[in-house]
Design a protein around this motif. Structure first.
Motif, PDB file in Angstrom:
ATOM      1  N   HIS A  71      21.678  17.538  30.604  1.00 54.31           N
ATOM      2  CA  HIS A  71      20.494  18.295  30.204  1.00 54.31           C
ATOM      3  C   HIS A  71      19.494  18.389  31.359  1.00 54.31           C
ATOM      4  O   HIS A  71      18.926  19.463  31.609  1.00 54.31           O
ATOM      5  CB  HIS A  71      19.847  17.639  28.989  1.00 54.31           C
ATOM      6  N   GLU A  72      19.281  17.294  32.052  1.00 51.14           N
ATOM      7  CA  GLU A  72      18.366  17.302  33.193  1.00 51.14           C
ATOM      8  C   GLU A  72      18.891  18.206  34.299  1.00 51.14           C
ATOM      9  O   GLU A  72      18.135  18.931  34.933  1.00 51.14           O
ATOM     10  CB  GLU A  72      18.178  15.882  33.726  1.00 51.14           C
ATOM     11  N   GLY A  73      20.199  18.162  34.536  1.00 51.09           N
ATOM     12  CA  GLY A  73      20.794  18.987  35.586  1.00 51.09           C
ATOM     13  C   GLY A  73      20.721  20.470  35.292  1.00 51.09           C
ATOM     14  O   GLY A  73      20.712  21.291  36.211  1.00 51.09           O
ATOM     15  N   ILE A  74      20.678  20.827  34.019  1.00 55.06           N
ATOM     16  CA  ILE A  74      20.587  22.239  33.649  1.00 55.06           C
ATOM     17  C   ILE A  74      19.135  22.692  33.578  1.00 55.06           C
ATOM     18  O   ILE A  74      18.813  23.832  33.922  1.00 55.06           O
ATOM     19  CB  ILE A  74      21.303  22.484  32.304  1.00 55.06           C
ATOM     20  N   SER A  75      18.233  21.814  33.168  1.00 51.13           N
ATOM     21  CA  SER A  75      16.841  22.220  32.949  1.00 51.13           C
ATOM     22  C   SER A  75      16.134  22.625  34.239  1.00 51.13           C
ATOM     23  O   SER A  75      15.346  23.574  34.231  1.00 51.13           O
ATOM     24  CB  SER A  75      16.058  21.125  32.240  1.00 51.13           C
ATOM     25  N   PHE A  76      16.387  21.953  35.344  1.00 51.44           N
ATOM     26  CA  PHE A  76      15.706  22.297  36.595  1.00 51.44           C
ATOM     27  C   PHE A  76      16.101  23.677  37.102  1.00 51.44           C
ATOM     28  O   PHE A  76      15.234  24.496  37.413  1.00 51.44           O
ATOM     29  CB  PHE A  76      15.943  21.228  37.663  1.00 51.44           C
ATOM     30  N   PRO A  77      17.383  24.015  37.208  1.00 53.42           N
ATOM     31  CA  PRO A  77      17.723  25.383  37.627  1.00 53.42           C
ATOM     32  C   PRO A  77      17.258  26.441  36.622  1.00 53.42           C
ATOM     33  O   PRO A  77      16.930  27.556  37.002  1.00 53.42           O
ATOM     34  CB  PRO A  77      19.249  25.379  37.714  1.00 53.42           C
ATOM     35  N   LYS A 106      14.454  26.382  34.964  1.00 54.46           N
ATOM     36  CA  LYS A 106      13.042  26.634  35.255  1.00 54.46           C
ATOM     37  C   LYS A 106      12.895  27.610  36.414  1.00 54.46           C
ATOM     38  O   LYS A 106      11.984  28.432  36.430  1.00 54.46           O
ATOM     39  CB  LYS A 106      12.324  25.332  35.597  1.00 54.46           C
ATOM     40  N   ASP A 107      13.788  27.503  37.399  1.00 53.82           N
ATOM     41  CA  ASP A 107      13.730  28.375  38.574  1.00 53.82           C
ATOM     42  C   ASP A 107      14.364  29.743  38.321  1.00 53.82           C
ATOM     43  O   ASP A 107      14.329  30.607  39.180  1.00 53.82           O
ATOM     44  CB  ASP A 107      14.432  27.712  39.758  1.00 53.82           C
ATOM     45  N   GLY A 108      14.980  29.911  37.164  1.00 57.02           N
ATOM     46  CA  GLY A 108      15.620  31.184  36.840  1.00 57.02           C
ATOM     47  C   GLY A 108      16.995  31.351  37.458  1.00 57.02           C
ATOM     48  O   GLY A 108      17.530  32.452  37.487  1.00 57.02           O
ATOM     49  N   VAL A 109      17.574  30.267  37.952  1.00 57.68           N
ATOM     50  CA  VAL A 109      18.882  30.337  38.597  1.00 57.68           C
ATOM     51  C   VAL A 109      20.003  30.215  37.572  1.00 57.68           C
ATOM     52  O   VAL A 109      20.994  30.928  37.624  1.00 57.68           O
ATOM     53  CB  VAL A 109      19.013  29.223  39.662  1.00 57.68           C
ATOM     54  N   TYR A 110      19.830  29.313  36.618  1.00 62.10           N
ATOM     55  CA  TYR A 110      20.864  29.053  35.620  1.00 62.10           C
ATOM     56  C   TYR A 110      20.701  30.032  34.469  1.00 62.10           C
ATOM     57  O   TYR A 110      19.682  30.059  33.794  1.00 62.10           O
ATOM     58  CB  TYR A 110      20.742  27.613  35.110  1.00 62.10           C
ATOM     59  N   LYS A 111      21.700  30.845  34.249  1.00 59.41           N
ATOM     60  CA  LYS A 111      21.630  31.851  33.189  1.00 59.41           C
ATOM     61  C   LYS A 111      22.492  31.494  31.987  1.00 59.41           C
ATOM     62  O   LYS A 111      22.415  32.138  30.965  1.00 59.41           O
ATOM     63  CB  LYS A 111      22.087  33.214  33.719  1.00 59.41           C
ATOM     64  N   GLY A 112      23.347  30.515  32.109  1.00 65.85           N
ATOM     65  CA  GLY A 112      24.229  30.158  31.007  1.00 65.85           C
ATOM     66  C   GLY A 112      25.514  30.966  31.032  1.00 65.85           C
ATOM     67  O   GLY A 112      25.778  31.746  31.943  1.00 65.85           O
ATOM     68  N   ARG A 113      26.293  30.798  30.012  1.00 66.83           N
ATOM     69  CA  ARG A 113      27.581  31.475  29.907  1.00 66.83           C
ATOM     70  C   ARG A 113      27.370  32.933  29.503  1.00 66.83           C
ATOM     71  O   ARG A 113      26.519  33.254  28.677  1.00 66.83           O
ATOM     72  CB  ARG A 113      28.405  30.749  28.853  1.00 66.83           C
TER      73      ARG A 113
END
Length: 100
Positions: free
Chosen positions: A25-31, A33-40
């Motif tokens: 959860h921590e590893g996903i939450s930071f990206p 916030k930056d708009g990098v992680y969009k999910g599947r």
């Protein structure tokens, strides 16, 4: 004695799994916030989801709908029925008729 060891092992496993989920959860939450992680990405586009909803509304069997979805281009395997049903989140009346 075996039951106690099994219980202890279960407790450690549960703790370890909780730590893994927390780190994930921590590893996903930071990206995020930056708009990098969009999910599947979505398994079905809007047109395909509408076609699945139409087929479900007409009373077509779940297996037939699943065969239709798996025959779509870029679908190399069968999508679980739960994923297909997730496309009906905005259409509860269709879900009620689909006989889950």
């Amino acid at each position: 004695m075996a039951a106690v060891l099994l219980s202890a092992k279960g407790a450690f496993t549960e703790l370890e799994r909780a730590l893994i989920r927390k780190r994930q959860h921590e590893g996903i939450s930071f990206p995020k916030k930056d708009g990098v992680y969009k999910g599947r990405s979505r398994a079905l586009n809007d047109d395909q989801a509408a076609e699945v909803a139409r087929r479900a509304a007409t009373g077509e069997a779940k297996a037939a709908v699943n065969r239709y979805v798996s025959a779509l281009p870029a679908q190399s395997m069968t999508i679980p029925i739960a994923s297909i049903m997730a496309t009906f989140v905005g259409a509860p009346q269709v879900l009620a008729d689909f006989d889950l």
